[in-house]
Design an enzyme around this catalytic site. Structure first.
Site, short mmCIF file in Angstrom:
data_model
loop_
_atom_site.label_atom_id
_atom_site.label_comp_id
_atom_site.label_asym_id
_atom_site.label_seq_id
_atom_site.Cartn_x
_atom_site.Cartn_y
_atom_site.Cartn_z
N LYS A 296 0.80 -1.23 0.00
CA LYS A 296 0.00 0.00 0.00
C LYS A 296 0.83 1.28 0.00
O LYS A 296 1.86 1.37 0.64
CB LYS A 296 -0.89 0.03 1.24
CG LYS A 296 -2.07 -0.88 1.14
CD LYS A 296 -3.13 -0.30 0.23
CE LYS A 296 -4.32 -1.21 0.21
NZ LYS A 296 -5.54 -0.54 0.48
N ASN A 298 -0.71 5.00 0.50
CA ASN A 298 -2.01 5.66 0.66
C ASN A 298 -1.92 7.18 0.63
O ASN A 298 -0.95 7.76 1.13
CB ASN A 298 -2.64 5.24 2.00
CG ASN A 298 -2.98 3.77 2.03
OD1 ASN A 298 -3.30 3.18 0.99
ND2 ASN A 298 -2.89 3.16 3.20
N GLU A 303 -6.71 12.62 1.86
CA GLU A 303 -7.92 12.15 2.55
C GLU A 303 -8.23 12.99 3.79
O GLU A 303 -9.39 13.31 4.07
CB GLU A 303 -7.77 10.68 2.95
CG GLU A 303 -7.82 9.76 1.74
CD GLU A 303 -7.49 8.31 2.11
OE1 GLU A 303 -8.21 7.73 2.92
OE2 GLU A 303 -6.50 7.78 1.59
N TYR A 330 -23.59 43.57 23.49
CA TYR A 330 -22.78 42.41 23.82
C TYR A 330 -23.57 41.41 24.66
O TYR A 330 -24.30 41.76 25.57
CB TYR A 330 -21.52 42.83 24.60
CG TYR A 330 -20.66 41.63 24.99
CD1 TYR A 330 -19.73 41.12 24.11
CD2 TYR A 330 -20.83 40.99 26.21
CE1 TYR A 330 -18.97 39.99 24.43
CE2 TYR A 330 -20.08 39.87 26.55
CZ TYR A 330 -19.15 39.37 25.65
OH TYR A 330 -18.41 38.27 25.97
N1 ARG Z 1 -14.04 36.85 27.39
C1 ARG Z 1 -15.04 37.69 26.83
C2 ARG Z 1 -15.35 37.30 25.39
O1 ARG Z 1 -14.62 36.59 24.85
C3 ARG Z 1 -14.59 39.11 26.87
C4 ARG Z 1 -15.69 40.11 26.94
C5 ARG Z 1 -16.37 40.00 28.24
N2 ARG Z 1 -17.30 41.05 28.44
C6 ARG Z 1 -18.20 40.98 29.40
N3 ARG Z 1 -18.99 41.96 29.55
N4 ARG Z 1 -18.28 39.92 30.17
O2 ARG Z 1 -16.32 37.71 24.80
#
Ligand code: ARG
Length: 479
Positions: A296, A298, A303, A330
């Site tokens: 063989k 391979n 792959e 956020y």
């Molecule tokens: N470790 C966090 C992230 O990756 C950083 C930001 C955190 N901000 C907060 N308000 N807890 O998103």
């Protein structure tokens, strides 16, 4: 409470940065659950780079004295050196790289370290760090893709006269030049590079100054901070700035498409390396053996590249899913962005590192390709086109040619073997010229259209490909 819920119980020693508001320590299980330090430590250089720009901005705004700024700058540079040299340990109890760097800084420079986070939130900080990280790795990936495109071009040039059967439905279709086939992949990789450059442009925007979500109360010169970081633009809306991960999604979409291309080429290498094809031979250094079957050889690299494409598709879908239900601004969900992107970066770079030299060392078996091209009646379309030139409508020409192919197949002959008498049994329109028309080099030369496989066109395409590859690479840098 006696720690039955796994309370951290670290007393005064390591008060949380938000401890003013809280009457209890965070539960240990929560600490571990929410920590991103185990993976975002990768961002330490970018975090420090961002902090250096922030310090300069704070000094310019009169928030820090020049002396304080100088102390912080020196401290940040030392922290970076310490981390790079492995002299400083990142305290696993700290939640993320932002808090870890700040803690190291304050341990080094004392009280003034506590001023660093003025006019900043981890929300704009992490968005900046992540953008800076992507900008760096996008250049690295761009260079690796450029190397792959150059390899494809070298191979095409080195094998410019080699002919093989072109396939549709994996069935013999029409003859093509190997260079034409390789240039098809070159086109895909060039599009990947364009997509990456485009995504890079939208990544190079600074969110600094957006604060937690609404902007900050200090007169920061956001544009100057961005320029100090090499970013030409600043974000236009603070809410968007802290919750936008489009740049990461675009990167993952680019990465997923690039993996599709690598995977398709990997599949061809695997097929071509299989015994029935035998179109390529893998270099011993890029093939693997079997633990039981001594004969063989391979194609494991190909792959694995094919197999790893699935991870990167998963990374894209995972992040799309993380972002899709998030209200502004956020949300901690966004912390899930990093591992997906890191995985895609590692996978793509790892694939390119092994795949490009594997291709570069492939040996193409022109003899096997020519042999395969002699079978499969690849000139059938040219016979029909020949009859069209004799005034036969294409549909009739197609039917006549079909009968010729069936006859030849039953007689165990190729089209080139047929005598003029045999041709003329199927139509009086066949003249001696048809015996030239069915020669494979004639079939190639006949496809003399822009983008076609005629040797003249392919030679031109090779020249143009060199120029196109050299254009628009200034953003790739060389570190
Ligand atoms: N470790 C966090 C992230 O990756 C950083 C930001 C955190 N901000 C907060 N308000 N807890 O998103």
């Amino acid at each position: 409470m006696t720690g039955g819920f796994g309370m951290a119980g670290r007393g005064e020693k390591m008060g949380k940065l938000w401890s003013g508001r809280f009457g209890k320590e965070t539960a240990r299980v929560v600490e571990e659950f929410q920590a991103s330090l185990p993976f975002d430590r990768r961002l330490y250089r970018e975090d420090i780079k961002g902090s250096l720009a922030h310090v300069a901005t704070l000094a310019k705004a009169g928030v820090l004295t020049p002396e304080e700024a100088a102390v912080l700058e020196r401290g940040l540079r030392e922290v970076e050196e310490d981390l790079a040299a492995g002299r400083a340990a990142l305290d696993p109890e700290l939640e993320d790289i932002h808090l870890a760097v700040e803690t190291l800084l304050t341990a080094k420079v004392g009280e003034v370290g506590k001023k660093l986070h003025t006019a900043r939130s981890r929300n704009d900080q992490v968005a900046l760090d992540f953008r800076l990280y992507l900008l760096r790795v996008e250049r690295e990936i761009g260079r690796a893709l450029h190397g792959l495109a150059a390899t494809l071009l070298d191979l095409a040039e080195a094998n410019r006269d080699v002919l093989l059967p072109g396939l549709t439905h994996l069935q013999p279709a029409q003859p093509i030049l190997l260079a034409h086939h390789l240039l098809a992949y070159f086109e895909m990789i060039l599009r990947d590079l364009e997509r990456l450059a485009d995504c890079h442009r939208r990544t190079a925007v600074s969110p600094l100054g957006s604060g937690a979500l609404a902007g900050v109360t200090y007169p920061l010169d956001r544009q100057a901070a961005a320029e100090a970081l090499g970013l030409p633009a600043i974000t236009k809306n603070s809410l968007d700035a802290v919750s936008d991960r489009d740049f990461a999604l675009e990167f993952l979409a680019f990465a997923a498409i690039a993996m599709v291309h690598l995977s398709r080429l990997a599949e061809e290498v695997i097929l071509w390396n299989s015994a029935p094809f035998g179109f390529v031979e893998l270099d011993d250094a890029f093939a693997t053996g079997s633990s039981i079957m001594p004969q063989k050889k391979n194609p494991d690299v190909a792959e694995l590249v094919r197999g790893k494409s699935g991870r990167v598709f998963g990374d894209l879908i995972a992040l799309l899913t993380v972002v899709k239900g998030l209200p502004l601004a956020y949300n901690k969900d966004l912390q899930e962005d990093k591992e997906r992107v890191f995985d895609a970066v590692d996978t793509l770079l790892g694939c390119l590192a092994a795949f490009t030299p594997m291709l570069a060392t492939l040996r193409f078996r022109a003899d096997r390709m020519a042999e395969a091209a002699r079978q499969g009646y690849l000139a059938a379309t040219d016979v029909a086109d020949y009859l069209v030139r004799q005034g036969v409508p294409f549909r009739d020409a197609h039917a006549v040619t079909g009968r010729v192919v069936r006859y030849a197949e039953e007689a165990g002959k190729s089209l080139e073997d047929l005598t003029l008498e045999e041709w003329q049994q199927f139509s009086p329109r066949f003249t001696a010229e048809v015996r030239e028309v069915v020669k494979l080099p004639a079939c190639l030369a006949a496809r003399d259209v822009a983008g076609g496989t005629a040797p003249r066109r392919v030679a031109q395409a090779l020249v143009e490909a060199r120029t196109r590859l050299a254009a628009g690479v200034s953003w790739l840098g060389n570190e």
